[in-house]
Design a protein around this motif. Structure first.
Motif, PDB file in Angstrom:
ATOM      1  N   PHE A 133       0.820  -1.205   0.000  1.00  0.00           N
ATOM      2  CA  PHE A 133       0.000   0.000   0.000  1.00  0.00           C
ATOM      3  C   PHE A 133       0.858   1.261   0.000  1.00  0.00           C
ATOM      4  CE2 PHE A 133      -2.490  -3.287   2.140  1.00  0.00           C
ATOM      5  CZ  PHE A 133      -3.712  -3.189   1.499  1.00  0.00           C
ATOM      6  N   SER A 134       0.228   2.327  -0.435  1.00  0.00           N
ATOM      7  CA  SER A 134       0.813   3.664  -0.334  1.00  0.00           C
ATOM      8  C   SER A 134      -0.254   4.586   0.237  1.00  0.00           C
ATOM      9  CB  SER A 134       1.256   4.155  -1.713  1.00  0.00           C
ATOM     10  OG  SER A 134       1.740   5.481  -1.638  1.00  0.00           O
TER      11      SER A 134
ATOM     12  N   THR B 186      -3.781   3.326  -0.535  1.00  0.00           N
ATOM     13  CA  THR B 186      -4.059   3.081  -1.946  1.00  0.00           C
ATOM     14  C   THR B 186      -3.076   2.058  -2.490  1.00  0.00           C
ATOM     15  OG1 THR B 186      -4.862   5.342  -2.251  1.00  0.00           O
ATOM     16  CG2 THR B 186      -4.221   4.146  -4.234  1.00  0.00           C
ATOM     17  N   ILE B 187      -3.589   1.168  -3.351  1.00  0.00           N
ATOM     18  CA  ILE B 187      -2.726   0.293  -4.134  1.00  0.00           C
ATOM     19  C   ILE B 187      -2.591   0.964  -5.494  1.00  0.00           C
ATOM     20  CG2 ILE B 187      -2.460  -1.987  -5.142  1.00  0.00           C
ATOM     21  CD1 ILE B 187      -4.298  -2.984  -2.842  1.00  0.00           C
ATOM     22  N   PRO B 188      -1.443   1.542  -5.792  1.00  0.00           N
ATOM     23  CA  PRO B 188      -1.328   2.382  -6.989  1.00  0.00           C
ATOM     24  C   PRO B 188      -1.283   1.564  -8.277  1.00  0.00           C
ATOM     25  CG  PRO B 188       0.777   2.240  -5.850  1.00  0.00           C
ATOM     26  CD  PRO B 188      -0.213   1.513  -5.001  1.00  0.00           C
TER      27      PRO B 188
ATOM     28  N   GLU C 257      -6.521  -0.100 -11.937  1.00  0.00           N
ATOM     29  CA  GLU C 257      -5.792   1.162 -11.900  1.00  0.00           C
ATOM     30  C   GLU C 257      -5.583   1.657 -10.478  1.00  0.00           C
ATOM     31  OE1 GLU C 257      -7.541   4.111 -14.360  1.00  0.00           O
ATOM     32  OE2 GLU C 257      -7.083   3.070 -16.237  1.00  0.00           O
ATOM     33  N   ARG C 258      -6.536   1.327  -9.610  1.00  0.00           N
ATOM     34  CA  ARG C 258      -6.403   1.802  -8.237  1.00  0.00           C
ATOM     35  C   ARG C 258      -7.309   1.008  -7.306  1.00  0.00           C
ATOM     36  NH1 ARG C 258      -7.706   8.001  -7.063  1.00  0.00           N
ATOM     37  NH2 ARG C 258      -9.712   7.302  -7.863  1.00  0.00           N
ATOM     38  N   ILE C 259      -6.807   0.702  -6.125  1.00  0.00           N
ATOM     39  CA  ILE C 259      -7.613   0.183  -5.031  1.00  0.00           C
ATOM     40  C   ILE C 259      -7.365   1.095  -3.844  1.00  0.00           C
ATOM     41  CG2 ILE C 259      -8.080  -1.752  -3.488  1.00  0.00           C
ATOM     42  CD1 ILE C 259      -7.020  -3.626  -5.612  1.00  0.00           C
ATOM     43  N   LYS C 260      -8.416   1.666  -3.329  1.00  0.00           N
ATOM     44  CA  LYS C 260      -8.281   2.625  -2.227  1.00  0.00           C
ATOM     45  C   LYS C 260      -9.109   2.132  -1.048  1.00  0.00           C
ATOM     46  CE  LYS C 260      -8.602   7.608  -1.305  1.00  0.00           C
ATOM     47  NZ  LYS C 260      -7.164   7.814  -1.161  1.00  0.00           N
ATOM     48  N   ILE C 261      -8.503   2.127   0.137  1.00  0.00           N
ATOM     49  CA  ILE C 261      -9.182   1.688   1.349  1.00  0.00           C
ATOM     50  C   ILE C 261      -9.047   2.778   2.405  1.00  0.00           C
ATOM     51  CG2 ILE C 261      -9.276  -0.032   3.184  1.00  0.00           C
ATOM     52  CD1 ILE C 261      -8.097  -2.043   1.296  1.00  0.00           C
ATOM     53  N   GLN C 262     -10.186   3.227   2.911  1.00  0.00           N
ATOM     54  CA  GLN C 262     -10.225   4.189   4.013  1.00  0.00           C
ATOM     55  C   GLN C 262     -10.966   3.539   5.169  1.00  0.00           C
ATOM     56  OE1 GLN C 262     -12.278   7.127   1.706  1.00  0.00           O
ATOM     57  NE2 GLN C 262     -10.440   8.360   1.397  1.00  0.00           N
ATOM     58  N   GLN C 263     -10.418   3.675   6.352  1.00  0.00           N
ATOM     59  CA  GLN C 263     -11.011   2.980   7.503  1.00  0.00           C
ATOM     60  C   GLN C 263     -10.837   3.806   8.766  1.00  0.00           C
ATOM     61  OE1 GLN C 263      -9.515  -0.989   9.219  1.00  0.00           O
ATOM     62  NE2 GLN C 263     -11.091  -1.636   7.758  1.00  0.00           N
ATOM     63  N   GLU C 264     -11.871   3.762   9.574  1.00  0.00           N
ATOM     64  CA  GLU C 264     -11.867   4.432  10.874  1.00  0.00           C
ATOM     65  C   GLU C 264     -12.085   3.357  11.929  1.00  0.00           C
ATOM     66  OE1 GLU C 264     -13.867   8.542  11.715  1.00  0.00           O
ATOM     67  OE2 GLU C 264     -15.336   6.973  12.116  1.00  0.00           O
ATOM     68  N   LEU C 265     -11.222   3.313  12.945  1.00  0.00           N
ATOM     69  CA  LEU C 265     -11.296   2.260  13.957  1.00  0.00           C
ATOM     70  C   LEU C 265     -11.642   2.843  15.319  1.00  0.00           C
ATOM     71  CD1 LEU C 265      -8.427   1.536  12.078  1.00  0.00           C
ATOM     72  CD2 LEU C 265      -9.107  -0.648  13.053  1.00  0.00           C
ATOM     73  N   VAL C 266     -12.410   2.072  16.099  1.00  0.00           N
ATOM     74  CA  VAL C 266     -12.776   2.483  17.459  1.00  0.00           C
ATOM     75  C   VAL C 266     -12.432   1.350  18.415  1.00  0.00           C
ATOM     76  CG1 VAL C 266     -14.604   4.037  16.693  1.00  0.00           C
ATOM     77  CG2 VAL C 266     -15.144   1.645  17.149  1.00  0.00           C
ATOM     78  N   PRO C 267     -12.004   1.681  19.634  1.00  0.00           N
ATOM     79  CA  PRO C 267     -11.649   0.623  20.596  1.00  0.00           C
ATOM     80  C   PRO C 267     -12.878   0.021  21.256  1.00  0.00           C
ATOM     81  CG  PRO C 267     -11.274   2.785  21.547  1.00  0.00           C
ATOM     82  CD  PRO C 267     -11.702   3.026  20.130  1.00  0.00           C
ATOM     83  N   THR C 268     -12.789  -1.252  21.566  1.00  0.00           N
ATOM     84  CA  THR C 268     -13.810  -1.918  22.375  1.00  0.00           C
ATOM     85  C   THR C 268     -13.391  -1.830  23.841  1.00  0.00           C
ATOM     86  OG1 THR C 268     -12.666  -4.043  22.172  1.00  0.00           O
ATOM     87  CG2 THR C 268     -14.319  -3.519  20.497  1.00  0.00           C
TER      88      THR C 268
END
Length: 847
Positions: A312-313, A331-333, A342-353
């Protein structure tokens, strides 16, 4: 004498005490308001930041009032809201990988300014540290050391309520493609609808949209997952029934856990930025220390050490106190060794348990597929999942996870009012337009024609009411036994019944002038613990060692082997009663009784041990039992069939036993025992391996068609099911052990060669081993000559101490489609017609 300067005018006013107090209070309030009104005046600037090309929100972007220290990061939906006592002349939005944009501010108490950022080709240069270690390394090292504390897999069990939406669009439509007559018919209809475009003015054509509300369950030790789809809405071009589609559009297929060393995306394994071996794959830059919500975080830029690695970048945020992941935007460029993507983009928001491990609260994935050829179009797939209502440590029993995805009976009954009230995030105006456009598209006749045609080609079946016609590969054939062969077939679908499945086909050979057929009736007894009863009958031409039942998963090789010259062909008549049941997650039991007749179409005899006569035909009656176990295998129910998506980590194990029974009409008594093991192995930076272990033994004296006739390959095409330098019917065994090993280096070797790496070729390797032998009694009952002294075709046997060995190597991804394998036969080179070297080709669509 009056003095002018001392003159006064006195007024006497009589005021009651209560009124005086109220006047004083009002005067004080007015004085306070006038004193602080200027200081407390607030200006509010709010808006949304999106990607100019896709329209997707850009979370975590920096929003700053120019010339001040007032600013914030956008939330996961790209929204921001700033309050200030006074306003500067402009506001600035910036984010890594995008061009910075500013807009002027007006002197208004409240104003809304939306930003559409354009992606930038600018690549951030790495910092150069002249002395000491890169400070980002220490942060990553501590984050990796605490992975077990925050990995959600360490939870005993958890449950979440999930909302998932998926959108698929056609974009980058080539001009030649747009000018096709069929395409112009579509655009003419859509002109009356709001057109969706990217920032460059190119039309985006939505073809699929889905929403799913579900409950997701996870259990550790053993690691099991299940999703219960409560409501689902699916609309798309070519979607005729939402039951199957609704099972794969939920969150069970959208899991991305960066606390794993490797993440599987589109059947490719990508290394996490916080993997145990991070230093071999990534470089890092410490960009800033920022406040994310209530947490102070390190903001780090990550990028691969080698541009073609499956890595990833992008940007990650790590909590400064706990060293837990807070957010990721990765992003996987395009430079990565992938086809079409052409592109794989991952956005993630994490919360603690409460116990500590992190749960993704929101995830957004974007996959952009480029044009396969300059005259076609591209695809853009968007996935969004949000989770809430977390429940912990209440593990369900193992039997609860028998089926990976379950649809509630009323899963498709939600109306628009229901979705407005229950979706966790409202749809944007663009998404509402997408829904309208997809509903219109799928009703256009030319669209329906092409989509049904593509489905017919891909699945082999054409839906016609309650029936599916097909499979189309069986409509025409030509070989030396049947000459021209024509056939027709079909099966019932879910519109006919969700408990009964009827299927079959009828074919006729114009040379042998015989009809062939197959037909079956299946009763689905239990869809939760998959239980079926099947009665089938077949009369078909088979080939020794190339039986249809054993090659169902190799359709191209099977079709190629049934055209032209058939080897050791025989007419097979079979009748079978089969029962199967999944007793618990992954554990499938099956039992069957099979009656078969072997009628050779070539010169064949065997010696009957009782009568000592030579016979050319025989009948068998078998009782069969099988146990199959896949610990983490993902299975869905597709209409009235059980479909496996394969295992994730653990092997598939299968044990088979068959007993030949004379007292039920069979001519021969025997026992057959076999064991099969398959596993996919992630070898890290070395690539991916797959192996198949197959072992078995035949007890009793039998003719060689009942033995294990090892599959050779005399065609030009490569298949993993065969020994590719072995001739057909070259070897048979009554006890055997085989290992077929395949390794895919992905880009590991060729990515380092300057000229070759631009071609994105990938190295592959094969190693196949076979030990086997035949008892003397089974050699003796298969004579070399018939009763008249004419020579007969027979079989060869292996030396029990000398294995059959073939080694191979090759290149895949040639022109993105083709693969060439080179095989060397290492043993049994003195056999007649032995091929010490073979070249095999194949075509495949892989990423």
């Amino acid at each position: 004498m009056d003095n002018y300067s001392d003159k006064r005018i006195y007024l006497a006013v009589e005021i009651e005490p209560g009124t005086l107090l109220r006047m004083i209070r009002n005067l004080l309030f007015l004085f306070t308001f006038l004193l602080f009104s200027e200081a407390s005046a607030q200006f509010i600037v709010q808006g949304k930041v999106t990607d100019a090309e896709t329209g997707d929100p850009i979370p975590f972007a920096s929003v700053l009032l120019k010339g001040t220290t007032l600013g914030m990061n956008t939330d996961f939906e790209g929204n921001y809201s700033l309050s200030a006592k006074s306003l500067p002349d402009s506001i600035v939005v910036s984010y890594i990988g995008y061009l910075t944009q500013s807009k002027p501010l007006s002197n208004q108490a409240e104003q809304t300014l939306n930003f559409q950022l354009r992606p930038s080709d600018f690549q951030l240069e790495a910092f150069v540290f002249e002395a000491g270690e890169n400070p980002a390394f220490e942060i990553i090292r501590k984050a990796v050391a605490k992975k077990k504390e925050f990995d959600k897999r360490s939870l005993t069990a958890y449950e979440t309520k999930n909302y998932t939406k998926i959108e698929i669009d056609i974009d980058h439509v080539a001009e030649e493609f747009a000018q096709r007559k069929s395409v112009r018919k579509v655009t003419a209809v859509l002109d009356s609808i709001k057109q969706l475009t990217n920032d460059e003015g190119e039309k985006i054509l939505p073809i699929f949209f889905s929403e799913t509300l579900s409950k997701f369950y996870y259990r550790n030790n053993p690691e099991l997952r299940k999703e219960i789809v409560e409501k689902s809405r699916v609309t798309g071009v070519g979607i005729t029934d939402g039951s199957t589609t609704s099972q794969i559009t939920g969150s069970v297929f959208q899991e991305y856990n960066f606390y794993k060393n490797w993440l599987s995306i589109l059947e490719k394994d990508f290394v996490s930025p916080i993997a145990d071996g991070w230093k071999a794959f990534y470089d890092y830059d410490l960009m800033d220390s920022v406040l994310v919500g209530q947490d102070s975080c390190y903001m780090l830029q990550v990028y691969p050490r080698r541009e073609q690695d499956l890595a990833f970048s992008g940007t990650i945020w790590i909590n400064k106190e706990t060293y837990a992941l807070k957010q990721v935007d990765l992003t996987i460029p395009k430079e990565t060794n992938l086809n079409f993507v052409e592109r794989i983009k991952i956005q993630q928001e994490l919360v603690p348990t409460p116990p500590g491990p992190l749960i993704p609260s929101k995830s957004r994935i974007q996959i952009k597929i480029g044009q396969v050829t300059p005259k076609t179009a591209g695809l853009l797939a968007k996935f969004y999942t949000s989770s809430d209502s977390l429940k912990l440590n209440d593990p369900a029993p193992t039997s609860f996870f028998n089926q990976a995805v379950v649809l509630k009976p009323d899963f498709n009954t939600g109306n628009e009012e229901f979705w407005r009230a229950n979706r966790q995030d409202p749809l944007s105006s663009e998404e509402l337009a997408v829904l309208q456009m997809v509903d219109t598209l799928k009703r256009i006749p030319v669209i329906r024609f092409y989509t049904e045609g593509l489905k017919f080609f891909a699945t082999g079946y054409l839906p016609v009411g309650k029936m599916d016609l097909g499979p189309w590969p069986g409509f025409f054939n030509y070989n030396n036994v049947e000459g021209i062969r024509l056939g027709v077939g079909g099966r019932t679908n879910l519109k006919f019944s969700n408990k009964w499945l009827l299927q079959g086909y009828l074919a006729y050979g114009f040379k042998d002038e015989r009809f062939k057929y197959t037909g079956s009736v299946t009763r689905v007894l239990d869809r939760n613990r998959w239980t079926t009863m099947r009665l089938g009958s077949q009369r078909e031409i088979e080939q020794v060692g190339l039986e249809i039942a054993s090659l169902e998963g190799n359709s191209i090789f099977l079709a190629a082997s049934r055209f032209g010259t058939l080897r050791r062909a025989y007419m097979s008549t079979k009748h079978e009663l089969n029962f199967q049941r999944e007793f618990f997650k992954g554990f499938l039991f099956s039992a069957a009784v099979n009656v078969a007749q072997f009628e050779p179409l070539y010169d064949f005899y065997y010696l009957d041990k009782d009568t000592r006569d030579y016979r050319s035909r025989f009948e068998t009656t078998e009782a069969r039992f099988a146990l199959r176990y896949g610990r983490d295998e993902i299975v869905i129910i597709n209409d009235n069939e059980r479909v496996s998506f394969g295992p994730s980590k653990w092997p598939i194990v299968q044990l088979n036993y068959a007993r030949g029974l004379r007292w039920l009409g069979g001519d021969i008594t025997y026992d057959k025992l076999s064991f099969y093991l398959y596993q996919r192995l992630n070898m890290g930076m070395l690539g991916v391996s797959r192996y198949e272990l197959d072992a078995g033994k035949v007890f009793g004296e039998v003719p060689y068609p009942i033995l294990k006739n090892h599959l050779g390959n005399e065609t030009l095409f490569y298949t993993s099911a065969a020994f590719n330098t072995m001739n057909l019917n070259e070897f048979a065994s009554d006890q055997y052990l085989s290992l077929r090993y395949r390794h895919f280096f992905e880009g590991f070797l060729l990515n380092k060669i300057p000229l070759i790496k631009k071609l994105k070729w990938r190295a592959v390797a094969n190693a196949n081993f076979l030990y086997g032998s035949v008892q003397d009694k089974n050699v003796e009952n298969s004579p070399n000559r018939d009763p008249n002294g004419n020579p007969l075709e027979t079989f060869g046997s292996l030396d029990p101490y000398v294995p059959y060995v073939e080694l191979g190597y090759g290149i895949e991804n040639i022109f993105k489609f083709f693969r060439v394998d080179f095989f060397h036969r290492m043993t049994y080179l003195d056999n007649p017609e032995a091929k010490p070297f073979a070249v095999k080709i194949s075509a495949q669509i892989i990423l």
